[in-house]
Design an enzyme around this catalytic site. Sequence first.
Site, PDB file in Angstrom:
ATOM      1  N   CYS A 100      -8.328  32.007  35.223  1.00  0.00           N
ATOM      2  CA  CYS A 100      -8.093  31.266  36.457  1.00  0.00           C
ATOM      3  C   CYS A 100      -8.751  32.031  37.599  1.00  0.00           C
ATOM      4  O   CYS A 100      -8.374  33.160  37.889  1.00  0.00           O
ATOM      5  CB  CYS A 100      -6.590  31.133  36.724  1.00  0.00           C
ATOM      6  SG  CYS A 100      -6.214  30.591  38.394  1.00  0.00           S
ATOM      7  N   CYS A 104      -9.306  27.403  43.892  1.00  0.00           N
ATOM      8  CA  CYS A 104      -9.275  25.937  44.017  1.00  0.00           C
ATOM      9  C   CYS A 104      -8.248  25.401  45.024  1.00  0.00           C
ATOM     10  O   CYS A 104      -8.493  24.359  45.640  1.00  0.00           O
ATOM     11  CB  CYS A 104      -9.054  25.305  42.653  1.00  0.00           C
ATOM     12  SG  CYS A 104      -9.994  26.106  41.354  1.00  0.00           S
ATOM     13  N   THR A 191      -0.479  32.120  42.584  1.00  0.00           N
ATOM     14  CA  THR A 191      -1.827  32.441  42.113  1.00  0.00           C
ATOM     15  C   THR A 191      -2.645  33.079  43.236  1.00  0.00           C
ATOM     16  O   THR A 191      -2.769  32.497  44.312  1.00  0.00           O
ATOM     17  CB  THR A 191      -2.518  31.151  41.626  1.00  0.00           C
ATOM     18  OG1 THR A 191      -1.785  30.643  40.518  1.00  0.00           O
ATOM     19  CG2 THR A 191      -3.942  31.407  41.199  1.00  0.00           C
ATOM     20  N   GLU A 257      -0.852  36.592  39.609  1.00  0.00           N
ATOM     21  CA  GLU A 257       0.329  35.831  40.025  1.00  0.00           C
ATOM     22  C   GLU A 257       1.361  36.786  40.615  1.00  0.00           C
ATOM     23  O   GLU A 257       1.559  37.879  40.098  1.00  0.00           O
ATOM     24  CB  GLU A 257       0.961  35.079  38.843  1.00  0.00           C
ATOM     25  CG  GLU A 257       0.079  33.991  38.254  1.00  0.00           C
ATOM     26  CD  GLU A 257      -0.980  34.529  37.310  1.00  0.00           C
ATOM     27  OE1 GLU A 257      -0.788  35.645  36.769  1.00  0.00           O
ATOM     28  OE2 GLU A 257      -2.016  33.863  37.129  1.00  0.00           O
ATOM     29  N   HIS A 292      -5.014  18.846  42.467  1.00  0.00           N
ATOM     30  CA  HIS A 292      -5.162  20.093  41.706  1.00  0.00           C
ATOM     31  C   HIS A 292      -5.136  19.808  40.199  1.00  0.00           C
ATOM     32  O   HIS A 292      -5.794  20.479  39.412  1.00  0.00           O
ATOM     33  CB  HIS A 292      -4.039  21.061  42.089  1.00  0.00           C
ATOM     34  CG  HIS A 292      -4.314  22.483  41.685  1.00  0.00           C
ATOM     35  ND1 HIS A 292      -5.462  23.147  42.009  1.00  0.00           N
ATOM     36  CD2 HIS A 292      -3.583  23.362  40.949  1.00  0.00           C
ATOM     37  CE1 HIS A 292      -5.431  24.373  41.502  1.00  0.00           C
ATOM     38  NE2 HIS A 292      -4.297  24.528  40.851  1.00  0.00           N
ATOM     39  N   TYR A 296      -7.991  21.005  36.938  1.00  0.00           N
ATOM     40  CA  TYR A 296      -7.742  21.589  35.616  1.00  0.00           C
ATOM     41  C   TYR A 296      -8.663  21.007  34.545  1.00  0.00           C
ATOM     42  O   TYR A 296      -8.956  21.658  33.553  1.00  0.00           O
ATOM     43  CB  TYR A 296      -6.275  21.341  35.210  1.00  0.00           C
ATOM     44  CG  TYR A 296      -5.303  22.332  35.795  1.00  0.00           C
ATOM     45  CD1 TYR A 296      -5.175  22.457  37.163  1.00  0.00           C
ATOM     46  CD2 TYR A 296      -4.518  23.128  34.984  1.00  0.00           C
ATOM     47  CE1 TYR A 296      -4.290  23.358  37.702  1.00  0.00           C
ATOM     48  CE2 TYR A 296      -3.630  24.035  35.519  1.00  0.00           C
ATOM     49  CZ  TYR A 296      -3.514  24.148  36.875  1.00  0.00           C
ATOM     50  OH  TYR A 296      -2.647  25.045  37.411  1.00  0.00           O
ATOM     51  N   CYS A 299     -11.627  23.488  35.081  1.00  0.00           N
ATOM     52  CA  CYS A 299     -11.475  24.934  34.820  1.00  0.00           C
ATOM     53  C   CYS A 299     -11.046  25.212  33.392  1.00  0.00           C
ATOM     54  O   CYS A 299     -11.567  26.110  32.740  1.00  0.00           O
ATOM     55  CB  CYS A 299     -10.526  25.575  35.830  1.00  0.00           C
ATOM     56  SG  CYS A 299      -8.774  25.247  35.563  1.00  0.00           S
ATOM     57  N   GLU A 447      -0.144  28.452  32.397  1.00  0.00           N
ATOM     58  CA  GLU A 447      -0.585  27.671  33.553  1.00  0.00           C
ATOM     59  C   GLU A 447      -1.005  26.249  33.162  1.00  0.00           C
ATOM     60  O   GLU A 447      -0.861  25.311  33.955  1.00  0.00           O
ATOM     61  CB  GLU A 447      -1.727  28.397  34.253  1.00  0.00           C
ATOM     62  CG  GLU A 447      -1.901  27.970  35.687  1.00  0.00           C
ATOM     63  CD  GLU A 447      -2.994  28.733  36.384  1.00  0.00           C
ATOM     64  OE1 GLU A 447      -3.947  29.142  35.706  1.00  0.00           O
ATOM     65  OE2 GLU A 447      -2.888  28.914  37.597  1.00  0.00           O
TER      66      GLU A 447
HETATM   67 FE1  SF4 Z   1      -6.860  28.412  38.557  1.00  0.00          FE
HETATM   68 FE2  SF4 Z   1      -7.769  26.188  37.404  1.00  0.00          FE
HETATM   69 FE3  SF4 Z   1      -5.852  26.082  39.316  1.00  0.00          FE
HETATM   70 FE4  SF4 Z   1      -8.414  26.702  39.867  1.00  0.00          FE
HETATM   71  S1  SF4 Z   1      -7.639  24.737  39.067  1.00  0.00           S
HETATM   72  S2  SF4 Z   1      -6.601  27.726  40.664  1.00  0.00           S
HETATM   73  S3  SF4 Z   1      -8.979  27.927  38.079  1.00  0.00           S
HETATM   74  S4  SF4 Z   1      -5.706  26.994  37.256  1.00  0.00           S
HETATM   75 FE    FE Z   2      -3.174  26.819  38.954  1.00  0.00          FE
END
Ligand code: SF4
Ligand code: FE
Length: 482
Positions: A100, A104, A191, A257, A292, A296, A299, A447
């Site tokens: 991660c 984002c 995060t 975290e 968000h 995912y 990512c 996560e």
């Molecule tokens: Fe982390 Fe993925 Fe959330 Fe971006 S979208 S902060 S990489 S878990």
């Molecule tokens: Fe996240």
Amino acid sequence: MALMNGEQYRDSLRKMKPLVYFLGERLTNPVDHPMVIPSQNAVAMTYDLAHDPQYEDLMTVTSSLTGGKINRFGHIYQSIDDMVKKVKMARLVGQKTCTCFQRCPTMDTANSLFIVTKEMDKKLGTHYHERFLKFMREVQEKDYYVGVAMTDVKGDRSLRPHEQADPDLYLHVVEERKEGIVVRGAKANQTGSINCHYTFVAPTAAMKKEDRDYAVAFAVPTDSEGMIHIYGRNPGDTRKMEKGTVDLGNARFSSQETLLVFDNVFVPWERVFLFKEVEFAGQIPFLFGANHRQTYGGCKAGVSDVLIGAVKLLAEYNGLDKIPHIRDKIIDMVRLTETIYSCGLATAVEGEKTPAGSYFINQLLGNVCKLNVAALPFEMARLAVDITGGVLGTMVSEKDLKSPEVGKYVEKYFKGLPEVPTEHKMRLIYLIQNLLFGVNSVGYMVESVHGAGPPAAQKSSLYRLVNFEQKKNLAKNIAGIE
Ligand code: SF4
Ligand code: FE
């Protein structure tokens, strides 16, 4: 400095003085601490890639607010293409870091606040939108990483915020002054809280009128007085402090975290974006969540690409890659990865222009995307464990490999193809272990389920978003019911 590179980003953090604790001790220089460095490297990748001509179109964009060239992580979406590129960018950075990379929430929260502040001003005659835009111009011009703090610690989950035995179990306003407000509480699972310049803070859920003091959204510098970051543990985290890199599997990158405490933190009015307007409090996490959840799809696909590469290479090193059932499992991993990526892309393509003037993703598909992310990496993990073999949990250490006494046995008995050094096999095994059961299992496994809310949150969002009337009418029509 509209576009920092990774080193300039690290330097910018060195100028900040966040209060950080790890294993009960204060970290006096967190930027250069071995626990923290890999997580900062992951964020730094988002800065460095913006300077790579190969990725310029993906990583940078012309700002709608400043007219300048900015990092896409701070952008307000102006088109469907912007949201498609966001998913592609997330997959790219996931591939480069296998963790991660934390940044984002800057775009995912900003795009939600853009819409909510505009709507509030229209309905209530407030001036939050201009305030928010002023902040975002600074974020874009200075290339800040702004984290987000939403998840309250919640205490007794059966009670509303104002009903809790301890009022601080949800973050709330404790004082109103002429210059600003004072807030107290704590946000969990934060995060990148030490790695960001600012933190957006917003309610964790919708609020009722009795919870007015809990309906508050703002931005604060990460090192504000009263903010305390307590570093969360990851499985195998202290391997980061060992010599050598093999046993860590991914020695350069990790997530981060914390438990983030707000012990009477002052916020000036110019950084407050919602203040006791309870009817709008739930919209921020609702929109942020959907937004968000789409990211995912990028990512986690990027991280899965690395996992697929690792198991494929290991199968080759072991002379297994032509065995039909191994091929079949690897192709299943590819199917699962491309499924979550497709969801992320579809969520962008089905998005649309909002009354606020910006574009926004399709919320229904964003929630479906995240539900798949909450399940499919576990199927991939099962396949990866199957292909890798029991050695995934029993591999000996780099120190044994380098030992003058037993190193020769490790080299000889862990050998696969004669021409492949045993160390290369070990590196792959530890990379897979790092992702599934080690430091980065927090980013990939935990996560995937809980990031941007657990599956139950996605399902309750979906229940609100699905047009069941339309589906019932379709059924009535086909069944011949008047
Ligand atoms: Fe982390 Fe993925 Fe959330 Fe971006 S979208 S902060 S990489 S878990
Ligand atoms: Fe996240």
